[in-house]
Design a protein around this motif. Structure first.
Motif, mmCIF file in Angstrom:
data_model
loop_
_atom_site.group_PDB
_atom_site.id
_atom_site.type_symbol
_atom_site.label_atom_id
_atom_site.label_comp_id
_atom_site.label_asym_id
_atom_site.label_seq_id
_atom_site.Cartn_x
_atom_site.Cartn_y
_atom_site.Cartn_z
ATOM 1 N N GLU A 276 0.864 -1.173 0.000
ATOM 2 C CA GLU A 276 0.000 0.000 0.000
ATOM 3 C C GLU A 276 0.900 1.222 0.000
ATOM 4 O O GLU A 276 1.805 1.320 0.830
ATOM 5 C CB GLU A 276 -0.904 0.021 1.227
ATOM 6 N N LEU A 277 0.653 2.128 -0.916
ATOM 7 C CA LEU A 277 1.463 3.339 -0.995
ATOM 8 C C LEU A 277 0.550 4.556 -0.947
ATOM 9 O O LEU A 277 -0.581 4.537 -1.452
ATOM 10 C CB LEU A 277 2.282 3.352 -2.290
ATOM 11 N N ARG A 278 1.052 5.617 -0.352
ATOM 12 C CA ARG A 278 0.304 6.872 -0.261
ATOM 13 C C ARG A 278 0.819 7.823 -1.349
ATOM 14 O O ARG A 278 2.030 8.014 -1.502
ATOM 15 C CB ARG A 278 0.492 7.485 1.126
ATOM 16 N N PHE A 279 -0.102 8.408 -2.084
ATOM 17 C CA PHE A 279 0.261 9.303 -3.172
ATOM 18 C C PHE A 279 -0.425 10.647 -2.987
ATOM 19 O O PHE A 279 -1.561 10.727 -2.510
ATOM 20 C CB PHE A 279 -0.155 8.722 -4.531
ATOM 21 N N ASP A 280 0.262 11.709 -3.402
ATOM 22 C CA ASP A 280 -0.325 13.041 -3.390
ATOM 23 C C ASP A 280 -1.135 13.222 -4.658
ATOM 24 O O ASP A 280 -0.665 12.933 -5.763
ATOM 25 C CB ASP A 280 0.783 14.106 -3.325
ATOM 26 N N LEU A 281 -2.359 13.697 -4.525
ATOM 27 C CA LEU A 281 -3.248 13.853 -5.667
ATOM 28 C C LEU A 281 -2.748 14.894 -6.655
ATOM 29 O O LEU A 281 -3.190 14.935 -7.813
ATOM 30 C CB LEU A 281 -4.653 14.226 -5.191
ATOM 31 N N HIS A 282 -1.825 15.759 -6.205
ATOM 32 C CA HIS A 282 -1.294 16.784 -7.100
ATOM 33 C C HIS A 282 -0.099 16.279 -7.913
ATOM 34 O O HIS A 282 0.427 17.007 -8.744
ATOM 35 C CB HIS A 282 -0.879 18.025 -6.298
ATOM 36 N N THR A 283 0.336 15.048 -7.652
ATOM 37 C CA THR A 283 1.458 14.491 -8.404
ATOM 38 C C THR A 283 1.037 14.184 -9.829
ATOM 39 O O THR A 283 -0.040 13.636 -10.068
ATOM 40 C CB THR A 283 1.946 13.185 -7.739
ATOM 41 N N SER A 284 1.880 14.509 -10.773
ATOM 42 C CA SER A 284 1.580 14.196 -12.164
ATOM 43 C C SER A 284 1.745 12.705 -12.400
ATOM 44 O O SER A 284 2.426 12.012 -11.639
ATOM 45 C CB SER A 284 2.507 14.975 -13.102
ATOM 46 N N VAL A 285 1.134 12.217 -13.457
ATOM 47 C CA VAL A 285 1.276 10.805 -13.796
ATOM 48 C C VAL A 285 2.740 10.487 -14.071
ATOM 49 O O VAL A 285 3.234 9.416 -13.703
ATOM 50 C CB VAL A 285 0.396 10.457 -15.012
ATOM 51 N N LYS A 286 3.445 11.414 -14.679
ATOM 52 C CA LYS A 286 4.877 11.207 -14.927
ATOM 53 C C LYS A 286 5.637 11.066 -13.614
ATOM 54 O O LYS A 286 6.474 10.175 -13.455
ATOM 55 C CB LYS A 286 5.430 12.388 -15.725
ATOM 56 N N GLY A 287 5.349 11.942 -12.653
ATOM 57 C CA GLY A 287 5.999 11.836 -11.338
ATOM 58 C C GLY A 287 5.622 10.559 -10.630
ATOM 59 O O GLY A 287 6.430 9.966 -9.903
ATOM 60 N N LEU A 288 4.376 10.124 -10.826
ATOM 61 C CA LEU A 288 3.900 8.872 -10.237
ATOM 62 C C LEU A 288 4.712 7.695 -10.765
ATOM 63 O O LEU A 288 5.144 6.819 -10.013
ATOM 64 C CB LEU A 288 2.422 8.694 -10.572
ATOM 65 N N LYS A 289 4.944 7.674 -12.068
ATOM 66 C CA LYS A 289 5.724 6.589 -12.673
ATOM 67 C C LYS A 289 7.158 6.588 -12.155
ATOM 68 O O LYS A 289 7.744 5.531 -11.903
ATOM 69 C CB LYS A 289 5.713 6.736 -14.197
ATOM 70 N N GLU A 290 7.724 7.780 -11.995
ATOM 71 C CA GLU A 290 9.103 7.865 -11.498
ATOM 72 C C GLU A 290 9.201 7.323 -10.075
ATOM 73 O O GLU A 290 10.165 6.642 -9.720
ATOM 74 C CB GLU A 290 9.577 9.320 -11.555
ATOM 75 N N LYS A 291 8.192 7.606 -9.265
ATOM 76 C CA LYS A 291 8.191 7.078 -7.895
ATOM 77 C C LYS A 291 8.028 5.566 -7.896
ATOM 78 O O LYS A 291 8.731 4.845 -7.174
ATOM 79 C CB LYS A 291 7.064 7.724 -7.086
ATOM 80 N N LEU A 292 7.135 5.063 -8.735
ATOM 81 C CA LEU A 292 6.885 3.622 -8.774
ATOM 82 C C LEU A 292 8.081 2.845 -9.318
ATOM 83 O O LEU A 292 8.304 1.694 -8.943
ATOM 84 C CB LEU A 292 5.649 3.342 -9.629
ATOM 85 N N SER A 293 8.853 3.464 -10.202
ATOM 86 C CA SER A 293 9.994 2.757 -10.792
ATOM 87 C C SER A 293 11.015 2.352 -9.739
ATOM 88 O O SER A 293 11.706 1.348 -9.886
ATOM 89 C CB SER A 293 10.663 3.624 -11.856
ATOM 90 N N THR A 294 11.090 3.119 -8.636
ATOM 91 C CA THR A 294 12.037 2.780 -7.570
ATOM 92 C C THR A 294 11.569 1.567 -6.775
ATOM 93 O O THR A 294 12.352 0.947 -6.063
ATOM 94 C CB THR A 294 12.220 3.967 -6.615
#
Length: 277
Positions: free
Chosen positions: A44-62
């Motif tokens: 389970e991960l917490r995400f900020d709703l203001h994060t772009s999809v691109k930023g989301l992918k960069e976080k998930l890649s780690t």
């Protein structure tokens, strides 16, 4: 009046129920993350709703080893239905209206991804480093050399003994394991007789003595073959293909003579325990 109103709002915030140890910010969402190449749900991960999809992918890649350009993200509801593709890298996550508990699924389109073919989960695919005995013996500060030095100082040294000394508690040397002798339990075996009723401890099982003697494949000394009244045994009177007595499967067992008491042990009749009606 303003101060009173501020205190009321603060009190309501502090005492409001929360699903976790801390208040969740209104601008965040908790999602279950799954991956097309990984068998287990990641976390389970917490995400900020203001994060772009691109930023989301960069976080998930780690977390999963998939490069952002090779990712396709989908939002699934609690039943796994209704996928919503997060197609626009420059849209914010909040645009897709995710809610707590939804699943964020990562599809990895790279056939050479780190996560492909089980490389992140199957440890058998990882080449293990193996050091030769010769190379290990040349290393300094190894446990082997430490042990050798300690045993030169104290032939009875063991790691357990040293731990006791460090803790300041007495060390009791374990007794050497006794090897069963060929005549062990001979005296107890002489008191028993084949064909007699018996009870076996500690379980209180009842049965009939069918064999007294030594058993190939079991530790040395004398054994008693017992046919139980109920299917509580481990064999049918044979051990490793050699038969010592005959009985039904799971009714036979071999126990040491000191665990067998010969005497008046009638078969238990379950009806005896019923009240008269």
């Amino acid at each position: 009046m303003v101060a009173t109103e501020d205190m009321r709002v603060l009190r309501e915030y502090v005492t409001a129920p929360s699903s976790g140890s801390q208040q969740q910010a209104e601008s965040t969402v908790v999602l279950h993350v799954t991956h097309s190449n990984l068998k287990l749900q990641m976390m389970e991960l917490r995400f900020d709703l203001h994060t772009s999809v691109k930023g989301l992918k960069e976080k998930l890649s780690t977390h999963c080893g998939t490069s952002p350009p090779a990712m396709v993200l989908q939002l699934l509801d609690s039943s796994g239905q209704g996928p919503v593709a997060l197609q626009d890298d420059y849209r914010q996550l909040g645009y897709y209206s995710p809610y707590d508990g939804q699943t964020l699924h990562i599809m990895d389109l790279d056939p050479h991804s780190f996560s492909a073919h089980g490389w992140l989960e199957d440890t058998s695919k990882v080449e293990k480093f193996v050091m030769s005995d010769e190379a290990y013996s040349q290393r300094e500060n190894t446990y082997k050399k430490y042990k050798e030095q300690k045993q030169k100082e104290d032939p009875d040294w063991t790691a357990e003994k040293e731990l006791c000394q460090r803790r300041g508690v007495p060390y009791v040397k374990p007794e050497a394991k006794k090897t069963a002798g060929e005549d062990d339990f001979a005296g107890e075996a002489e008191l028993l007789e084949v064909g007699q009723r018996c009870g076996c401890t500690p379980a209180g099982r009842r049965g009939t003595i069918r064999y007294i003697g030594k058993v190939d494949g079991l530790p040395g000394g004398f054994w008693v073959g017992v046919e139980y009244d109920e299917p509580l045994g481990k064999n049918d009177g044979s051990v490793k293909g050699k038969r010592y007595f005959q009985c039904s499967s799971n009714y036979g067992s071999f126990v040491r003579p000191d665990k067998v008491e010969m005497g008046d042990f009638p078969a238990i009749d379950e009806l005896d325990d019923l009240d008269e009606i």
